[in-house]
Motif scaffolding. Structure first.
Motif, PDB file in Angstrom:
ATOM      1  N   PHE A 127       0.835  -1.204   0.000  1.00 35.61           N
ATOM      2  CA  PHE A 127       0.000   0.000   0.000  1.00 35.61           C
ATOM      3  C   PHE A 127       0.871   1.256   0.000  1.00 35.61           C
ATOM      4  O   PHE A 127       2.037   1.244   0.391  1.00 35.61           O
ATOM      5  CB  PHE A 127      -0.909   0.028   1.234  1.00 35.61           C
ATOM      6  N   CYS A 128       0.236   2.349  -0.441  1.00 36.78           N
ATOM      7  CA  CYS A 128       0.862   3.677  -0.387  1.00 36.78           C
ATOM      8  C   CYS A 128      -0.248   4.679  -0.084  1.00 36.78           C
ATOM      9  O   CYS A 128      -1.275   4.709  -0.770  1.00 36.78           O
ATOM     10  CB  CYS A 128       1.522   4.012  -1.720  1.00 36.78           C
ATOM     11  N   ASP A 129      -0.069   5.471   0.963  1.00 36.23           N
ATOM     12  CA  ASP A 129      -1.121   6.431   1.304  1.00 36.23           C
ATOM     13  C   ASP A 129      -0.999   7.700   0.463  1.00 36.23           C
ATOM     14  O   ASP A 129      -0.059   7.859  -0.327  1.00 36.23           O
ATOM     15  CB  ASP A 129      -1.142   6.738   2.804  1.00 36.23           C
ATOM     16  N   GLN A 130      -1.934   8.610   0.644  1.00 38.86           N
ATOM     17  CA  GLN A 130      -1.977   9.814  -0.176  1.00 38.86           C
ATOM     18  C   GLN A 130      -0.794  10.749   0.078  1.00 38.86           C
ATOM     19  O   GLN A 130      -0.531  11.658  -0.719  1.00 38.86           O
ATOM     20  CB  GLN A 130      -3.293  10.585   0.050  1.00 38.86           C
ATOM     21  N   ASN A 131      -0.067  10.508   1.168  1.00 42.54           N
ATOM     22  CA  ASN A 131       1.117  11.310   1.470  1.00 42.54           C
ATOM     23  C   ASN A 131       2.399  10.688   0.930  1.00 42.54           C
ATOM     24  O   ASN A 131       3.487  11.194   1.180  1.00 42.54           O
ATOM     25  CB  ASN A 131       1.234  11.514   2.978  1.00 42.54           C
ATOM     26  N   GLY A 132       2.267   9.592   0.200  1.00 46.12           N
ATOM     27  CA  GLY A 132       3.427   8.968  -0.426  1.00 46.12           C
ATOM     28  C   GLY A 132       4.212   8.047   0.485  1.00 46.12           C
ATOM     29  O   GLY A 132       5.372   7.743   0.195  1.00 46.12           O
ATOM     30  N   ARG A 133       3.597   7.567   1.571  1.00 43.10           N
ATOM     31  CA  ARG A 133       4.277   6.637   2.476  1.00 43.10           C
ATOM     32  C   ARG A 133       3.827   5.221   2.169  1.00 43.10           C
ATOM     33  O   ARG A 133       2.635   4.958   2.020  1.00 43.10           O
ATOM     34  CB  ARG A 133       3.974   6.999   3.930  1.00 43.10           C
ATOM     35  N   PHE A 134       4.806   4.313   2.103  1.00 42.49           N
ATOM     36  CA  PHE A 134       4.530   2.946   1.704  1.00 42.49           C
ATOM     37  C   PHE A 134       4.398   2.033   2.924  1.00 42.49           C
ATOM     38  O   PHE A 134       4.932   2.317   3.999  1.00 42.49           O
ATOM     39  CB  PHE A 134       5.645   2.426   0.803  1.00 42.49           C
ATOM     40  N   TYR A 135       3.706   0.894   2.708  1.00 45.30           N
ATOM     41  CA  TYR A 135       3.460  -0.073   3.782  1.00 45.30           C
ATOM     42  C   TYR A 135       3.748  -1.474   3.244  1.00 45.30           C
ATOM     43  O   TYR A 135       3.275  -1.835   2.159  1.00 45.30           O
ATOM     44  CB  TYR A 135       2.009   0.018   4.262  1.00 45.30           C
ATOM     45  N   VAL A 136       4.529  -2.242   4.014  1.00 43.43           N
ATOM     46  CA  VAL A 136       4.909  -3.577   3.569  1.00 43.43           C
ATOM     47  C   VAL A 136       4.796  -4.553   4.737  1.00 43.43           C
ATOM     48  O   VAL A 136       4.932  -4.177   5.906  1.00 43.43           O
ATOM     49  CB  VAL A 136       6.338  -3.572   2.981  1.00 43.43           C
ATOM     50  N   SER A 137       4.542  -5.813   4.416  1.00 47.15           N
ATOM     51  CA  SER A 137       4.154  -6.801   5.426  1.00 47.15           C
ATOM     52  C   SER A 137       5.300  -7.424   6.205  1.00 47.15           C
ATOM     53  O   SER A 137       5.064  -8.258   7.083  1.00 47.15           O
ATOM     54  CB  SER A 137       3.347  -7.918   4.759  1.00 47.15           C
ATOM     55  N   GLY A 138       6.545  -7.050   5.917  1.00 44.17           N
ATOM     56  CA  GLY A 138       7.642  -7.609   6.687  1.00 44.17           C
ATOM     57  C   GLY A 138       8.990  -7.293   6.073  1.00 44.17           C
ATOM     58  O   GLY A 138       9.103  -6.488   5.142  1.00 44.17           O
ATOM     59  N   TYR A 139       9.995  -7.962   6.596  1.00 43.38           N
ATOM     60  CA  TYR A 139      11.371  -7.779   6.132  1.00 43.38           C
ATOM     61  C   TYR A 139      11.809  -8.955   5.261  1.00 43.38           C
ATOM     62  O   TYR A 139      11.185 -10.019   5.260  1.00 43.38           O
ATOM     63  CB  TYR A 139      12.320  -7.652   7.318  1.00 43.38           C
ATOM     64  N   ALA A 140      12.909  -8.743   4.556  1.00 45.26           N
ATOM     65  CA  ALA A 140      13.530  -9.795   3.751  1.00 45.26           C
ATOM     66  C   ALA A 140      15.030  -9.741   3.981  1.00 45.26           C
ATOM     67  O   ALA A 140      15.568  -8.732   4.472  1.00 45.26           O
ATOM     68  CB  ALA A 140      13.216  -9.606   2.271  1.00 45.26           C
ATOM     69  N   LEU A 141      15.713 -10.817   3.641  1.00 53.32           N
ATOM     70  CA  LEU A 141      17.171 -10.809   3.718  1.00 53.32           C
ATOM     71  C   LEU A 141      17.743  -9.935   2.607  1.00 53.32           C
ATOM     72  O   LEU A 141      17.210  -9.893   1.492  1.00 53.32           O
ATOM     73  CB  LEU A 141      17.727 -12.228   3.561  1.00 53.32           C
ATOM     74  N   LYS A 142      18.815  -9.243   2.907  1.00 50.37           N
ATOM     75  CA  LYS A 142      19.501  -8.472   1.885  1.00 50.37           C
ATOM     76  C   LYS A 142      20.228  -9.427   0.930  1.00 50.37           C
ATOM     77  O   LYS A 142      20.489 -10.586   1.250  1.00 50.37           O
ATOM     78  CB  LYS A 142      20.524  -7.527   2.523  1.00 50.37           C
ATOM     79  N   THR A 143      20.545  -8.908  -0.234  1.00 50.24           N
ATOM     80  CA  THR A 143      21.323  -9.675  -1.201  1.00 50.24           C
ATOM     81  C   THR A 143      22.580  -8.908  -1.565  1.00 50.24           C
ATOM     82  O   THR A 143      22.661  -7.687  -1.405  1.00 50.24           O
ATOM     83  CB  THR A 143      20.509  -9.954  -2.482  1.00 50.24           C
TER      84      THR A 143
END
Length: 234
Positions: free
Chosen positions: A83-99
């Motif tokens: 998701f992304c709100d009207q103010n341009g902030r994003f929402y994500v369900s968790g973390y992932a390992l870096k590559t």
């Protein structure tokens, strides 16, 4: 298709809850049979630990706690923000390992995992994940497997106890993943209600274009431990 008053978040919550119910009712004997028929054995090729074969390693909250003890710098917000709100902030369900720059997992060295005994849940059950998808006739059902015929060996003889253990661990992972997704969706819904926010796809697309061009940073709210952690990405 489930429709809940045209509310995309409520609709998604209902869909994931239905998927969780379906997963819990999926016959264990059928899943064991799939695993046994497949007969997958790892050949230590490490292909599954690279972006060539897998997009990212998603972390459950329990995985995140372990990785933070090993290397807190080894995680990043999972890609494909929901998701992304009207103010341009994003929402994500968790973390992932870096590559690494070459696309391999940050913990992969000489085709071996540095944290194998503490590897994330999805790495433990891979490639025995369950997915709801359509077959060649269009029938949607539980299917399996990830990376079929791309690595490892197949049609090996696996005893019943091994197949049952794989099925049990995989089901536990899938249930935990869906529970985390439900928690995330409910948290986004409540956060949006409290702050008079909404998901705006046009804002999502515009901000992502600007970010990929290096014109802005992203503010991302990452779901973990029942709440959100705010991070900025450049």
């Amino acid at each position: 298709m489930i429709s809940v008053k045209n509310n995309p978040i409520e609709t998604r919550i209902a869909e994931v809850r239905e998927e969780l119910r379906d997963l819990k009712s999926f016959p264990g004997s059928e899943f064991v049979g799939i695993i046994k028929e497949l007969g997958f054995r790892c050949e230590l090729c490490a292909r599954c630990c690279t972006k060539e074969f897998n997009d990212h390693v998603f972390l459950l909250d329990s995985d995140l706690e372990i990785i933070n003890q090993i290397d807190p710098e080894g995680v990043t917000p999972a890609p494909y923000y929901e998701f992304c709100d009207q103010n341009g902030r994003f929402y994500v369900s968790g973390y992932a390992l870096k590559t690494k720059p070459d696309g391999s997992c940050i913990f992969l060295e000489n085709k071996r995992c540095r944290i194998y005994k503490n590897r994330p849940s999805i790495c433990r059950v891979y490639p025995h994940m369950l997915h709801r998808e359509a077959d060649e006739t269009g029938k949607v059902d539980w299917r399996q497997i990830s990376g079929l015929n791309e690595h490892g060996s197949y049609h090996s003889e696996l005893d019943d106890s091994t197949c049952e253990a794989i099925a049990q661990e995989t089901r536990a992972y899938e249930e935990a993943y869906l529970m985390q997704m439900i928690g995330f969706l409910e948290a986004v819904r409540d956060h949006f209600r409290r702050n008079n926010l909404k998901h705006v796809q046009r804002t999502y697309d515009r901000k992502m274009r600007e970010f990929l061009k290096g014109e802005c940073e992203l503010e991302v709210f990452v779901y973990c431990r029942g709440g959100f952690k705010r991070q900025k990405l450049r």
